[in-house]
Structures are given as structure tokens and as C-alpha cells.
Design an enzyme around this catalytic site. Structure first.
Site, PDB file in Angstrom:
ATOM      1  N   GLU A 298       0.838  -1.118   0.143  1.00 12.85           N
ATOM      2  CA  GLU A 298      -0.182   0.176   0.098  1.00 12.85           C
ATOM      3  C   GLU A 298       0.788   1.480   0.066  1.00 12.85           C
ATOM      4  OE1 GLU A 298      -2.663  -0.657   3.299  1.00 12.85           O
ATOM      5  OE2 GLU A 298      -4.202  -1.587   1.964  1.00 12.85           O
ATOM      6  N   ASP A 372      -8.489  -8.686   3.710  1.00 10.83           N
ATOM      7  CA  ASP A 372      -8.247  -7.752   4.634  1.00 10.83           C
ATOM      8  C   ASP A 372      -9.365  -7.707   5.862  1.00 10.83           C
ATOM      9  OD1 ASP A 372      -6.959  -5.381   5.792  1.00 10.83           O
ATOM     10  OD2 ASP A 372      -7.612  -4.230   4.405  1.00 10.83           O
ATOM     11  N   GLU A 400     -13.133  -2.017  11.651  1.00  8.80           N
ATOM     12  CA  GLU A 400     -12.988  -1.212  10.505  1.00  8.80           C
ATOM     13  C   GLU A 400     -13.992  -1.640   9.319  1.00  8.80           C
ATOM     14  OE1 GLU A 400      -9.084  -1.624   8.857  1.00  8.80           O
ATOM     15  OE2 GLU A 400      -9.596  -0.673   6.718  1.00  8.80           O
TER      16      GLU A 400
HETATM   17  C1  BDP Z   1      -6.091  -2.202   5.927  1.00 16.62           C
HETATM   18  C2  BDP Z   1      -6.558  -0.827   6.517  1.00 16.62           C
HETATM   19  C3  BDP Z   1      -5.277   0.313   6.416  1.00 16.62           C
HETATM   20  C4  BDP Z   1      -4.070  -0.393   7.085  1.00 16.62           C
HETATM   21  C5  BDP Z   1      -3.875  -1.611   6.438  1.00 16.62           C
HETATM   22  C6  BDP Z   1      -2.786  -2.704   6.906  1.00 16.62           C
HETATM   23  O1  BDP Z   1      -7.343  -0.037   5.712  1.00 16.62           O
HETATM   24  O2  BDP Z   1      -5.475   1.628   7.078  1.00 16.62           O
HETATM   25  O3  BDP Z   1      -2.889   0.468   6.947  1.00 16.62           O
HETATM   26  O4  BDP Z   1      -4.955  -2.644   6.532  1.00 16.62           O
HETATM   27  O5  BDP Z   1      -3.207  -3.629   7.528  1.00 16.62           O
HETATM   28  O6  BDP Z   1      -7.135  -2.853   6.654  1.00 16.62           O
HETATM   29  O7  BDP Z   1      -1.564  -2.155   6.872  1.00 16.62           O
END
Ligand code: BDP
Length: 711
Positions: A298, A372, A400
Site C-alpha cells: 500500500e 483484509d 474497520e
Molecule cells: C487495512 C487498512 C489500512 C491499514 C492496512 C494494513 O485499511 O488502514 O494500513 O490494512 O493492515 O485494513 O496495513
């Protein structure tokens, strides 16, 4: 409420499950008071002092309201606390067999006669074992269990039992819904908020022994001297409670704070910079746990930026920490924007070839599922595929994707679903729990981590019931064999009451609550159909941005059907699982319906086990989710007058929000999917209100959980 029942005192939830309210059943209280008349505890360390303080606090509250006497002489009714080293009377009992099973963190609670005197004993091989044992004895009293013939031997199954705080240095929390960060970086290291101690007590009470303090999307500044001094003050506050701190390491820190022109893991200057940084940290924090690292995921920097592998990056950091006994927790949540491959497959593709290439002090932290933290995911296909690497299971407490802090969702059943999942990697019974506990592959390192749901809200987790997820995580980290029901029952008794009616009603609310969320958000294996970026509310129409951040990518709905084909005719992600599991999920006939659309693209008219078509089943599932929230509401209202009005009203209001949002999810998703399936809604379900256009036009600003800088 009966006319003469005194009004219950309002509570704000700050005490969590450590309320120690007076036991009103006088018969039981008298039994406890007789068994526990005085404490004999030769306190010799800060951890022992913490145990003593907790026993005094707990027994004073639960029993007479008066401090319990301390005595160096053993009488009938003595509570004797100590290790064989600290307490000669315990050494004399020669409890070798029991102590041998306890390792360096376990404890024993025993009824024992000493020179003809009836005693209760808390013993362990270590001070932290005594603290855990003290909390266990208090839990025993709080849940009204008998002290007769006590013989409890308990040791944790996982060595690392950790919370990952996603807290930013500016006080915001990524995906945090319970206020701002507890860590007051501005006033540290000089001001030690008493709340740090209460945090540590809560952690130790459920056996958690590690906390990573900062966001995985890391800020390099935390590795500067000034911040290390602040982190050291937190480490000092937590140390008596057996909690080691970890920090997130930003891979590009040598560039950002080290004045180097590269962060290449193979560059000797970079390695040297990390060694110096480690030395500086360990000087301030001798028991520093190590680094948690999100790299090349990401948009975060990482070794791929220099043509290196995850192992190159992790090992360079591991070498810096090794002289001090520290570990690197490298996250397996990696996927690449430039790769068109199903995101489900990317972590295995990148990491499985590296099995055996990591240093001994590297642990790989794997989310429960490959996408996720969705309301339901099959277990991650990495489990079982990297036998030479210790894997840590990562789950998410902060909701989340499960309604933030306004939806009641008890998550122990979700955690259990993963822990109990059979990977078949070494034949039947090769569960995820056995992999992460190190049992299956004989790893000395083992662990489980959870993304924290804690903030500075007075009640810690925002929703009073969200504390049950913190609690449940800790209990399962200690012993994955515990049941969701058993854990919930303990938590209810400690948080609300031991009255059976209350316990039963709340249990009936909690146990199906996660399934309710699955139903009204993502039934039958649907996933990742929430609103974009902030993830608040439904967004099955989301089609902007990179493909694997859209909803369309995941549900693949078209005129024929819906679902992501991950069989050999589709992305073939199923092939990453071991054959027994792969065979089961690859056939539409044998794939559990709860995961059907995760693995298959299925015709709207496919006949489900109920005899209904898939389309109808989807409608019924969404509608049932809403119905389940109504049932929770009815159960809660039945408790009016039996719960103090502050907590009663708060939860009642939150259930109201949950119902509204459950209807929003159901109606928006069903209207959207109907626009593709073209089929009518079954007459038996509540017909969606509003129009699809109305739902698609909803825009929210300042949704919690996203630091504003991200807009
Ligand atoms: C996702 C989230 C994000 C996190 C990412 C992670 O949306 O904010 O940074 O995972 O685990 O669930 O690195």
C-alpha cells in the site's frame, strides 16, 4: 424493575472487567472470606508488588470492603503467594511436577494444607506468573467459581501475545474509533498518565505481554532519540506488568532521519545505521521487543524499492536486533499496485519462495485472511505453506469492516474460526492454532497479534461491548482451545453481573452478533463492498481507483450471477491451499455456503441448500441480518432496570444506530444487486426503502479512523 430495588449506580466502563464489585450473595461471600482471610506474600519485586496491589484491590472490593490483612504466619484461610524462590513455605511443598508444566509465564492455583492449615496458593516459576495467577484467582471470584479443592495449572500456548496499536504521533489512530491515542507523546517522558498503569493492568489481566505502540504506516520520527526517550517511559510503566514494547520501523528511515541517500538493505551504511539505532534503543529500553514492519505494501517503502527481497529487508533489521535478543515482525500483508494478479494470491507468491531464507529472529505476521479483515474470510493460504518460518496470526479488534464502534459484534467466534481452521498441511488436524503456537513445526517463537481497538474514550473501546473483543483476544491468545461462549460468559459476569437472567440474555446477544454483521453486510462470501477509503457504510458500486480497491473487482456481479471465481477456471487462488481444503472449496456442491461467493461466480438461479435461488437467499440473508439486530434490541430492552442506566442507555442508543445502519447496508446492497440481477425481491422480506440513486449519493465527511492528512 421491582418497586424496592435500589437504583444501580451508574458506571462509565472505565474499570472494564476489573470492577471488583462487592459480591452480594452473602453465602458465597462468606465462603470466600473464610477461605481468604489473610495474605502471606513476601513481596520482592515490582511485578510482585503489582500482584499484591491487585489482590488487595480486588479482594477489598469483592469481599468485605475492608483491606485484607497481611501476615507472615500461615493460618487457616491464608492466601499464600510466591515462587519457590521467594517463599520458603512454597519451596517446602515441593511442587516440582506442577511447576514443571508452567514454563516461565504459567501459574498454579491450589488448595493445599500446610501444617494442618487450609490454604489457597498462587504459585509460579516467575514473578509474571504470580501476577497472571493473581488475576486468575480474582477472575475466579468475580465469576463466582468455587475455591474448594482448587487445582488450576495454566500456561500460555503462544509466547508472543500482542496488541498492535495503529497510533500516529499526532494522536490520531488509523482505523481507530474510540477517540485519540492513549500515548501522550507531547507530555512524555515526564508525565506518566495513571491510565498507562490501568492499561497495563488490563493487558496483564488477560495475559497479553506485548504492545507495538505505533501505526504500521510508520513515521520514522519515532526512531529518533527524543521519541525513544518517550517510548522508554512507557516501557518503564508497562514493565512490572510483563509487557514489552515494540515500535514500527519505517523502512526508509535511514533517508528520512539518518541523512543517508539510500535505504538499500544491502548497503553497509544502511545496515550500520540500523545497528546504531538498535543500540540507542536498547540503551534506553533494555527489554525492547523489536520492530513491526509493513514494507512494500500500500505504498509503504521496502526492500523491493532496491531490487531486494522481503528476506533481505527483514534480515538486515534482524541482524541489528539480534545482539539484544530482539525480533523483527515482518508483515505478510503485501500486495502490489502494478500486479494484476488476484490480490488473494500475492502474499503467497511473494513469500512462499522465501521460506527458510529468514533469520531465526524474524517472525512473519499473517492476517487471518488473504484480503483484509473482512467480516468473514477463509483462513490465509500462507498458513502451513512456510514451515521453516514462525508465523504470527494477526486479527483486527478495531471494527474497520464490522461497523466501527457503534455495532455490537463479538469477535471471538471470528478468531476461533481461523484458529480452528484445518489447513491439512500435515494431514487432518493441522490447525492454524497449531501452526502459530509453533507446535506443528517446533518453532521456539510463536505468537498472535491483534490490531487494537483502544483509544482515549473513557470506556477504552468506544462501544461497551467492544471491550469483550479485547478481553476475548487475550484469553484466546493464552489458550486457543477456550470457547467463545465460555469467554463471553466470563466477560459478562465481570462486566455486568452474575445474575443468570442477565448472563443468559447478554450471551444470546453476543454469540450470534458477528453473524448478524456478516448477514447485513457481506453474506454468502461477499467481501470488500464497503464505501471507499473510510470504509463507512455500503459501497457495492465503488469502481474508482486501482482495481483491487474497488467493490466491482470483488463481487464481479453481472447479468448471469455474482461472486469471484477463484477456481482453476478463474484466478485459481484455491490452488494455494492444501489439497483436502482446496478440493472442498473448489466444488460449488461442497463449498460451505458461507464462502460460496468468495470462491465461485454463481448463477443468480443456482439452487441453494434451502431450496431457494441464490438471489432469494441473498435477499433473505440481508434481511435476516437486520432481524438479528432487532432481536438484540429486544433482549437488551428486557434488561432495563437490571443494568445501571448509564450503560443501559448508552448501549440502547448504539443498538439504534446499528439497526439504522444494518437497514442501510441491506437496502443499499439489495437495490444495487437487483439493478444487476433484474430479479424481484421475495415478498417475505422487508422491502428496501429509498432508491439506489439515493444510497449512491450519500457522502460522509470526517469519518473517524482516517487521519485527516490522508484527504
Ligand atoms: C487495512 C487498512 C489500512 C491499514 C492496512 C494494513 O485499511 O488502514 O494500513 O490494512 O493492515 O485494513 O496495513
Amino acid at each position: 424493575m421491582a418497586p424496592n430495588t435500589p437504583k444501580l449506580l451508574d458506571e462509565d466502563g472505565y474499570e472494564l472487567w476489573l470492577r471488583y464489585a462487592l459480591i452480594e450473595d452473602t453465602v458465597l461471600r462468606t465462603q470466600y472470606e473464610n477461605a481468604l482471610q489473610a495474605i502471606t506474600f513476601n513481596v520482592t519485586s515490582p511485578t510482585q508488588q503489582a500482584a499484591m496491589d491487585e489482590l488487595m484491590r480486588g479482594m477489598t472490593g469483592l469481599l468485605t470492603g475492608r483491606p485484607i490483612a497481611t501476615s507472615s504466619v500461615i493460618h487457616d484461610g491464608t492466601l499464600l503467594v510466591g515462587t519457590p524462590q521467594s517463599e520458603p513455605a512454597i519451596a517446602a511443598l515441593e511442587l516440582h511436577d506442577a511447576l514443571e508444566t508452567l514454563g516461565d509465564e504459567g501459574y498454579a492455583l491450589l488448595s493445599q494444607s500446610i501444617a494442618g492449615k487450609r490454604c489457597t496458593i498462587i504459585t509460579a516459576n516467575s514473578d509474571i506468573g504470580l501476577l497472571y495467577g493473581s488475576f486468575a484467582l480474582l477472575r475466579h471470584l468475580q465469576t463466582h467459581r468455587s475455591l474448594h479443592n482448587l487445582h488450576v495449572l495454566s500456561a500460555p500456548q503462544m509466547r508472543l501475545r500482542m496488541l498492535n496499536h495503529w497510533d500516529n504521533l499526532d494522536g490520531t489512530i488509523e482505523r481507530g474509533y474510540a477517540g485519540f491515542s492513549l500515548w501522550d507523546w507531547h507530555k512524555l517522558p515526564h508525565y506518566i498518565d495513571p491510565r498507562y498503569c490501568d492499561y497495563a493492568r488490563a493487558m496483564a489481566s488477560i495475559g497479553l505481554n506485548a504492545a507495538s505502540l505505533t501505526n504500521v504506516n510508520a513515521n520514522a520520527l519515532v526512531l529518533t532519540k527524543a521519541y525513544i526517550a518517550k517510548a522508554a517511559a512507557l516501557a518503564d510503566a508497562f514493565r512490572p506488568y510483563g509487557i514489552r514494547i515494540y515500535l514500527t520501523a519505517r523502512f526508509s528511515a535511514p533517508l528520512e532521519i539518518g541523512h543517508l541517500d539510500t535505504a538499500d538493505p544491502l548497503d553497509p551504511n544502511v545496515a550500520h545505521w540500523w545497528q546504531q539505532t538498535a543500540a540507542m534503543i536498547y540503551e534506553a529500553i533494555p527489554d525492547f521487543g523489536g520492530f513491526v514492519v509493513k514494507a512494500n505494501s500500500e505504498g509503504q517503502p521496502g526492500p523491493h524499492d532496491y531490487g531486494c527481497t522481503h528476506a533481505d529487508g527483514a534480515n538486515m533489521l534482524a541482524d541489528a536486533l539480534a545482539p539484544y535478543g530482539g525480533t523483527v515482525i515482518w508483515r505478510a500483508f503485501v500486495y502490489d499496485a502494478d500486479v494484476t494478479e488476484d490480490r488473494h494470491k500475492q502474499a503467497n507468491n511473494q513469500l512462499v519462495p522465501l521460506d527458510g531464507a529468514f533469520r531465526d529472529n524474524v517472525l512473519l505476521q499473517v492476517k487471518n485472511g488473504a484480503i483484509d479483515f473482512q467480516p468473514r474470510e477463509p483462513f490465509h493460504p500462507l498458513f502451513g505453506r512456510m514451515p521453516q518460518t514462525p508465523l504470527v496470526l494477526e486479527v483486527q479488534l478495531t471494527q474497520e469492516y464490522l461497523g466501527f464502534a457503534t455495532h455490537l459484534a463479538y469477535l471471538a467466534p471470528l478468531f476461533k474460526e481461523t484458529l480452528d481452521a484445518d489447513t491439512y498441511c500435515q494431514g487432518p488436524g493441522s490447525t492454524v492454532a497449531k501452526i502459530v503456537s509453533g507446535e506443528l513445526d517446533g518453532h521456539p517463537h510463536s505468537g498472535i497479534a491483534a490490531v487494537s481497538n483502544i483509544g482515549n474514550d473513557r470506556n477504552w473501546c468506544g462501544h461497551p461491548f467492544a471491550a469483550a473483543n479485547w478481553y476475548g483476544f487475550g484469553r484466546l491468545a493464552w489458550d486457543p482451545a477456550l470457547t467463545s461462549d465460555g469467554i463471553a460468559e466470563e466477560w459478562i459476569r465481570m462486566t455486568f453481573s452474575n445474575e443468570l437472567q442477565i448472563v443468559d440474555e447478554i450471551l444470546a446477544m453476543m454469540l450470534p452478533s458477528r453473524e448478524a454483521v456478516v448477514n447485513y453486510m457481506t453474506p454468502l462470501g461477499l467481501h470488500h463492498i464497503m464505501a471507499r477509503d473510510h470504509h463507512y457504510g455500503p459501497g457495492p458500486w465503488v469502481d474508482m481507483g486501482r482495481a483491487d480497491w474497488t467493490a466491482l473487482y470483488y463481487h464481479q456481479a453481472d447479468a448471469d450471477g455474482i461472486g469471484f471465481d477463484r477456481t482453476s477456471s478463474g484466478s485459481n487462488a484455491i490452488s494455494q491451499y492444501f489439497p483436502s481444503y482446496a478440493a472442498m472449496v473448489s466444488s460449488v456442491e461442497t463449498c460451505p455456503e458461507t464462502l460460496l461467493l468468495w470462491f465461485h461466480h454463481v448463477s443468480w438461479d443456482h439452487v441453494m441448500a434451502s431450496g431457494r435461488s441464490l438471489w432469494e437467499e441473498l435477499c433473505f440473508a440481508y434481511d435476516e441480518g437486520v432481524g438479528m439486530v432487532r432481536q438484540m434490541q429486544a433482549r437488551w430492552t428486557a434488561l432495563e432496570g437490571l443494568i445501571d442506566s448509564a450503560r443501559y442507555e448508552h448501549i440502547k442508543a448504539l443498538l439504534r444506530i446499528q439497526l439504522d445502519e444494518a437497514c442501510w447496508w441491506r437496502d443499499a446492497c439489495l437495490l444495487y444487486f437487483q439493478s444487476i440481477s433484474g430479479r424481484p425481491f421475495p415478498a417475505q422480506i422487508e422491502q428496501p426503502g429509498g432508491t439506489l440513486a439515493d444510497y449512491m449519493a450519500i457522502t460522509h465527511y470526517y469519518v473517524p479512523g482516517i487521519p485527516e492528512r490522508r484527504f
